[in-house]
Design a protein around this motif. Sequence first.
Motif, PDB file in Angstrom:
ATOM      1  N   GLY A 156       0.903  -1.279   0.098  1.00  0.00           N
ATOM      2  CA  GLY A 156       0.021   0.042  -0.062  1.00  0.00           C
ATOM      3  C   GLY A 156       0.806   1.146  -0.133  1.00  0.00           C
ATOM      4  N   ARG A 198      -2.242 -10.457   1.913  1.00  0.00           N
ATOM      5  CA  ARG A 198      -1.369 -11.140   1.996  1.00  0.00           C
ATOM      6  C   ARG A 198      -1.508 -12.163   3.007  1.00  0.00           C
ATOM      7  NH1 ARG A 198       1.929  -7.910   5.088  1.00  0.00           N
ATOM      8  NH2 ARG A 198       0.752  -6.186   5.214  1.00  0.00           N
ATOM      9  N   LYS A 217      -3.180 -10.361   8.997  1.00  0.00           N
ATOM     10  CA  LYS A 217      -4.307 -10.236   8.124  1.00  0.00           C
ATOM     11  C   LYS A 217      -5.179 -11.165   8.937  1.00  0.00           C
ATOM     12  CE  LYS A 217      -2.920  -7.174   5.051  1.00  0.00           C
ATOM     13  NZ  LYS A 217      -3.526  -5.796   5.080  1.00  0.00           N
ATOM     14  N   GLY A 242      -4.148 -15.021  -2.646  1.00  0.00           N
ATOM     15  CA  GLY A 242      -3.232 -14.397  -1.707  1.00  0.00           C
ATOM     16  C   GLY A 242      -1.879 -15.449  -1.713  1.00  0.00           C
ATOM     17  N   GLY A 278      -1.091 -16.618  -4.661  1.00  0.00           N
ATOM     18  CA  GLY A 278      -0.082 -15.911  -5.763  1.00  0.00           C
ATOM     19  C   GLY A 278      -0.622 -14.662  -6.008  1.00  0.00           C
ATOM     20  N   TYR A 279       0.219 -13.813  -6.740  1.00  0.00           N
ATOM     21  CA  TYR A 279      -0.314 -12.551  -6.936  1.00  0.00           C
ATOM     22  C   TYR A 279      -0.744 -12.186  -8.345  1.00  0.00           C
ATOM     23  CZ  TYR A 279      -0.061  -7.382  -6.319  1.00  0.00           C
ATOM     24  OH  TYR A 279      -0.425  -6.083  -6.359  1.00  0.00           O
ATOM     25  N   ASN A 280      -2.269 -11.640  -8.482  1.00  0.00           N
ATOM     26  CA  ASN A 280      -2.706 -11.644  -9.672  1.00  0.00           C
ATOM     27  C   ASN A 280      -3.591 -10.344  -9.785  1.00  0.00           C
ATOM     28  OD1 ASN A 280      -4.257 -11.933 -12.109  1.00  0.00           O
ATOM     29  ND2 ASN A 280      -4.149 -14.063 -12.157  1.00  0.00           N
ATOM     30  N   TYR A 325     -13.037  -8.905  -6.529  1.00  0.00           N
ATOM     31  CA  TYR A 325     -13.850  -7.868  -5.716  1.00  0.00           C
ATOM     32  C   TYR A 325     -15.151  -7.599  -6.414  1.00  0.00           C
ATOM     33  CZ  TYR A 325      -9.691  -6.115  -3.700  1.00  0.00           C
ATOM     34  OH  TYR A 325      -8.241  -5.847  -2.847  1.00  0.00           O
ATOM     35  N   LEU A 360      -6.290  -0.892   2.257  1.00  0.00           N
ATOM     36  CA  LEU A 360      -7.162  -0.589   0.987  1.00  0.00           C
ATOM     37  C   LEU A 360      -8.078  -1.264   0.416  1.00  0.00           C
ATOM     38  CD1 LEU A 360      -3.943   0.757  -0.955  1.00  0.00           C
ATOM     39  CD2 LEU A 360      -5.427   2.329   0.337  1.00  0.00           C
ATOM     40  N   SER A 361      -7.940  -2.726   0.762  1.00  0.00           N
ATOM     41  CA  SER A 361      -8.639  -3.842   0.107  1.00  0.00           C
ATOM     42  C   SER A 361     -10.389  -3.650   0.400  1.00  0.00           C
ATOM     43  CB  SER A 361      -8.206  -5.316   0.489  1.00  0.00           C
ATOM     44  OG  SER A 361      -7.006  -5.258   0.341  1.00  0.00           O
TER      45      SER A 361
HETATM   46  P1  ADP Z   1      -1.313  -4.205   2.695  1.00  0.00           P
HETATM   47  O1  ADP Z   1      -0.869  -3.141   2.087  1.00  0.00           O
HETATM   48  O2  ADP Z   1      -1.174  -4.355   4.221  1.00  0.00           O
HETATM   49  O3  ADP Z   1      -1.038  -5.657   2.185  1.00  0.00           O
HETATM   50  P2  ADP Z   1      -4.094  -3.293   1.754  1.00  0.00           P
HETATM   51  O4  ADP Z   1      -5.290  -3.715   1.794  1.00  0.00           O
HETATM   52  O5  ADP Z   1      -3.650  -1.830   2.239  1.00  0.00           O
HETATM   53  O6  ADP Z   1      -3.121  -4.253   2.526  1.00  0.00           O
HETATM   54  O7  ADP Z   1      -3.465  -3.231   0.330  1.00  0.00           O
HETATM   55  C1  ADP Z   1      -3.351  -4.457  -0.355  1.00  0.00           C
HETATM   56  C2  ADP Z   1      -3.460  -4.196  -1.842  1.00  0.00           C
HETATM   57  O8  ADP Z   1      -2.623  -5.186  -2.562  1.00  0.00           O
HETATM   58  C3  ADP Z   1      -4.723  -4.068  -2.408  1.00  0.00           C
HETATM   59  O9  ADP Z   1      -4.893  -3.468  -3.695  1.00  0.00           O
HETATM   60  C4  ADP Z   1      -5.126  -5.680  -2.798  1.00  0.00           C
HETATM   61  O10 ADP Z   1      -5.919  -5.852  -3.990  1.00  0.00           O
HETATM   62  C5  ADP Z   1      -3.614  -5.969  -3.412  1.00  0.00           C
HETATM   63  N1  ADP Z   1      -3.380  -7.463  -3.141  1.00  0.00           N
HETATM   64  C6  ADP Z   1      -2.956  -8.095  -2.131  1.00  0.00           C
HETATM   65  N2  ADP Z   1      -2.910  -9.473  -2.304  1.00  0.00           N
HETATM   66  C7  ADP Z   1      -3.043  -9.610  -3.756  1.00  0.00           C
HETATM   67  C8  ADP Z   1      -2.865 -10.843  -4.736  1.00  0.00           C
HETATM   68  N3  ADP Z   1      -2.252 -11.803  -4.110  1.00  0.00           N
HETATM   69  N4  ADP Z   1      -3.138 -10.552  -5.713  1.00  0.00           N
HETATM   70  C9  ADP Z   1      -3.489  -9.150  -6.499  1.00  0.00           C
HETATM   71  N5  ADP Z   1      -3.494  -8.138  -5.528  1.00  0.00           N
HETATM   72  C10 ADP Z   1      -3.399  -8.547  -4.072  1.00  0.00           C
END
Ligand code: ADP
Length: 492
Positions: A35, A317, A322, A346, A372-374, A382, A399-400
Amino acid sequence: MKKEFRELLSEKGRKDMPNVLLVSAECAPLSKTGGLADVVGTLPKSLAGLSVDARVITPYHRVIKQKYADKVEHMFHFYVDLGWRHEYAGIEKLELDGVTIYLVDSERYFGDKIYRGGYDELEQYCFFCRAVLDAIPNLGFTPEVLHCNDWHTAMIPMLARTQYHGAMQENLRFLLTIHNIAFQGKCGFDVPGDLLGIHSDYYTSEFMELYGCADFLKAGCVFAHKINTVSPSYAWEIRTPYFSEGLDGILNARAADLSGIINGIDKKVFNPRNDPLLPAKFDRGHLKGKAVCKAKLQSDLGLEVRDDVPLVAMVTRMTEQKGFDLVACCLDELMSHEDMQFVLLGSGDERFENFMRAAEYRYKGRLAAYIGYNEELAHLVYAGSDFFLMPSRFEPCGLSQMIAMRYGSLPIVRETGGLRDTVAPYNKYTGEGNGFSFANYDAWEMRDTVKTALACWRDKEVMRGLINNAMLADFGFELSAQEYAKLYICML
Ligand code: ADP
């Protein structure tokens, strides 16, 4: 310019808004691990609309070089003294979306990972802090406020105020934003001594010592003129021992200079009305597209395609912060007793990843775990989910949950930090609220709150009202930018 700003400025005997330089280890879209990057990437754009000339200085990480090398302009270079080391530092300039970004180039320190971990990371960011201060006089831009972020840049106020003279000492004001107090840059005193020449007079609890260690974030809290964090609730939480990770003493001492400003999201990137990553668009009054997104999400992830079942999702994450231990504790009970679907996107701790892989196997067709991250899938999650679970142990802002609300997915959160400040729990007597929440960090409280939410899902009228409230909330960055602008003016 807004009347409010004019009045504040005239109290300081001036007419124009201050020049600000944001200093950060990462900056979206150039480099991002969390974030912090989003805030630093978005804030200057919103500040520009308020006549604040806000620029960014950040390391020229390899990921940036790979993508933007042909767009940057070399400004100058010099050598940074870091103890016995004498290291090259180049300053490159990039204009992106109307924002000027200065990039500190060093193959030695920024040639691979954004964060190297351990001692190497301390050395990386001691170099960065020193390079920023040495570069400022030659940037051709005179900042009045240096806006530092997290421990990686928290040594800057101390260095500037104890080792530099002239304008750096007299005219510059330092703001330190704490995005996550859990990370403090702790080490032995030999590290700041060797790398930054910090005199042993400062190795005391008045300055940078915490429980026998040197603590970079503490040094920032002592020497910055103002400190803020990313939500009003987190600003008071970190003054208590439970949340402060040892910094409650200094933060209580600096309480008059500590405030909380909630982050915002980029409303252009996260907009269900025209999000190119969605199979169908929707908005508050027209939710048909949301049903299409739900069906696509179900079929893409191998779930039964059904519109008569509530879908609970997480994009996160996978760490204890979390609330993953709560999920691990009661997911089986929920999946066994409730007609629901669950989607997780995640990555993180191996034990939680494996727990979710096993759960996917047990509840085939009802539970999907994408480890994973996608980014693309995140948008679909969402948009396609009915509820967004975020049971954080602590949450500086988050932010999520704001993104989820914008896409009409109702957040189910623990009342902490920014979650408390953005989610209003459903009140069944008045119909007010934009989500669901529980107070204690307790798996059964979470389970019961999820059950309440699932029960509401059966009542279409209630759901329509809650989705409407959630999608109506304004979490744009403009409001945060106004608060930051006021804070900058107060610091002059
Ligand atoms: P933090 O910064 O503590 O991880 P936040 O909620 O502030 O948590 O922000 C997380 C951001 O990262 C959000 O935009 C969320 O959609 C994105 N995100 C987290 N994990 C993933 C994932 N595995 N794939 C895609 N986007 C992710």
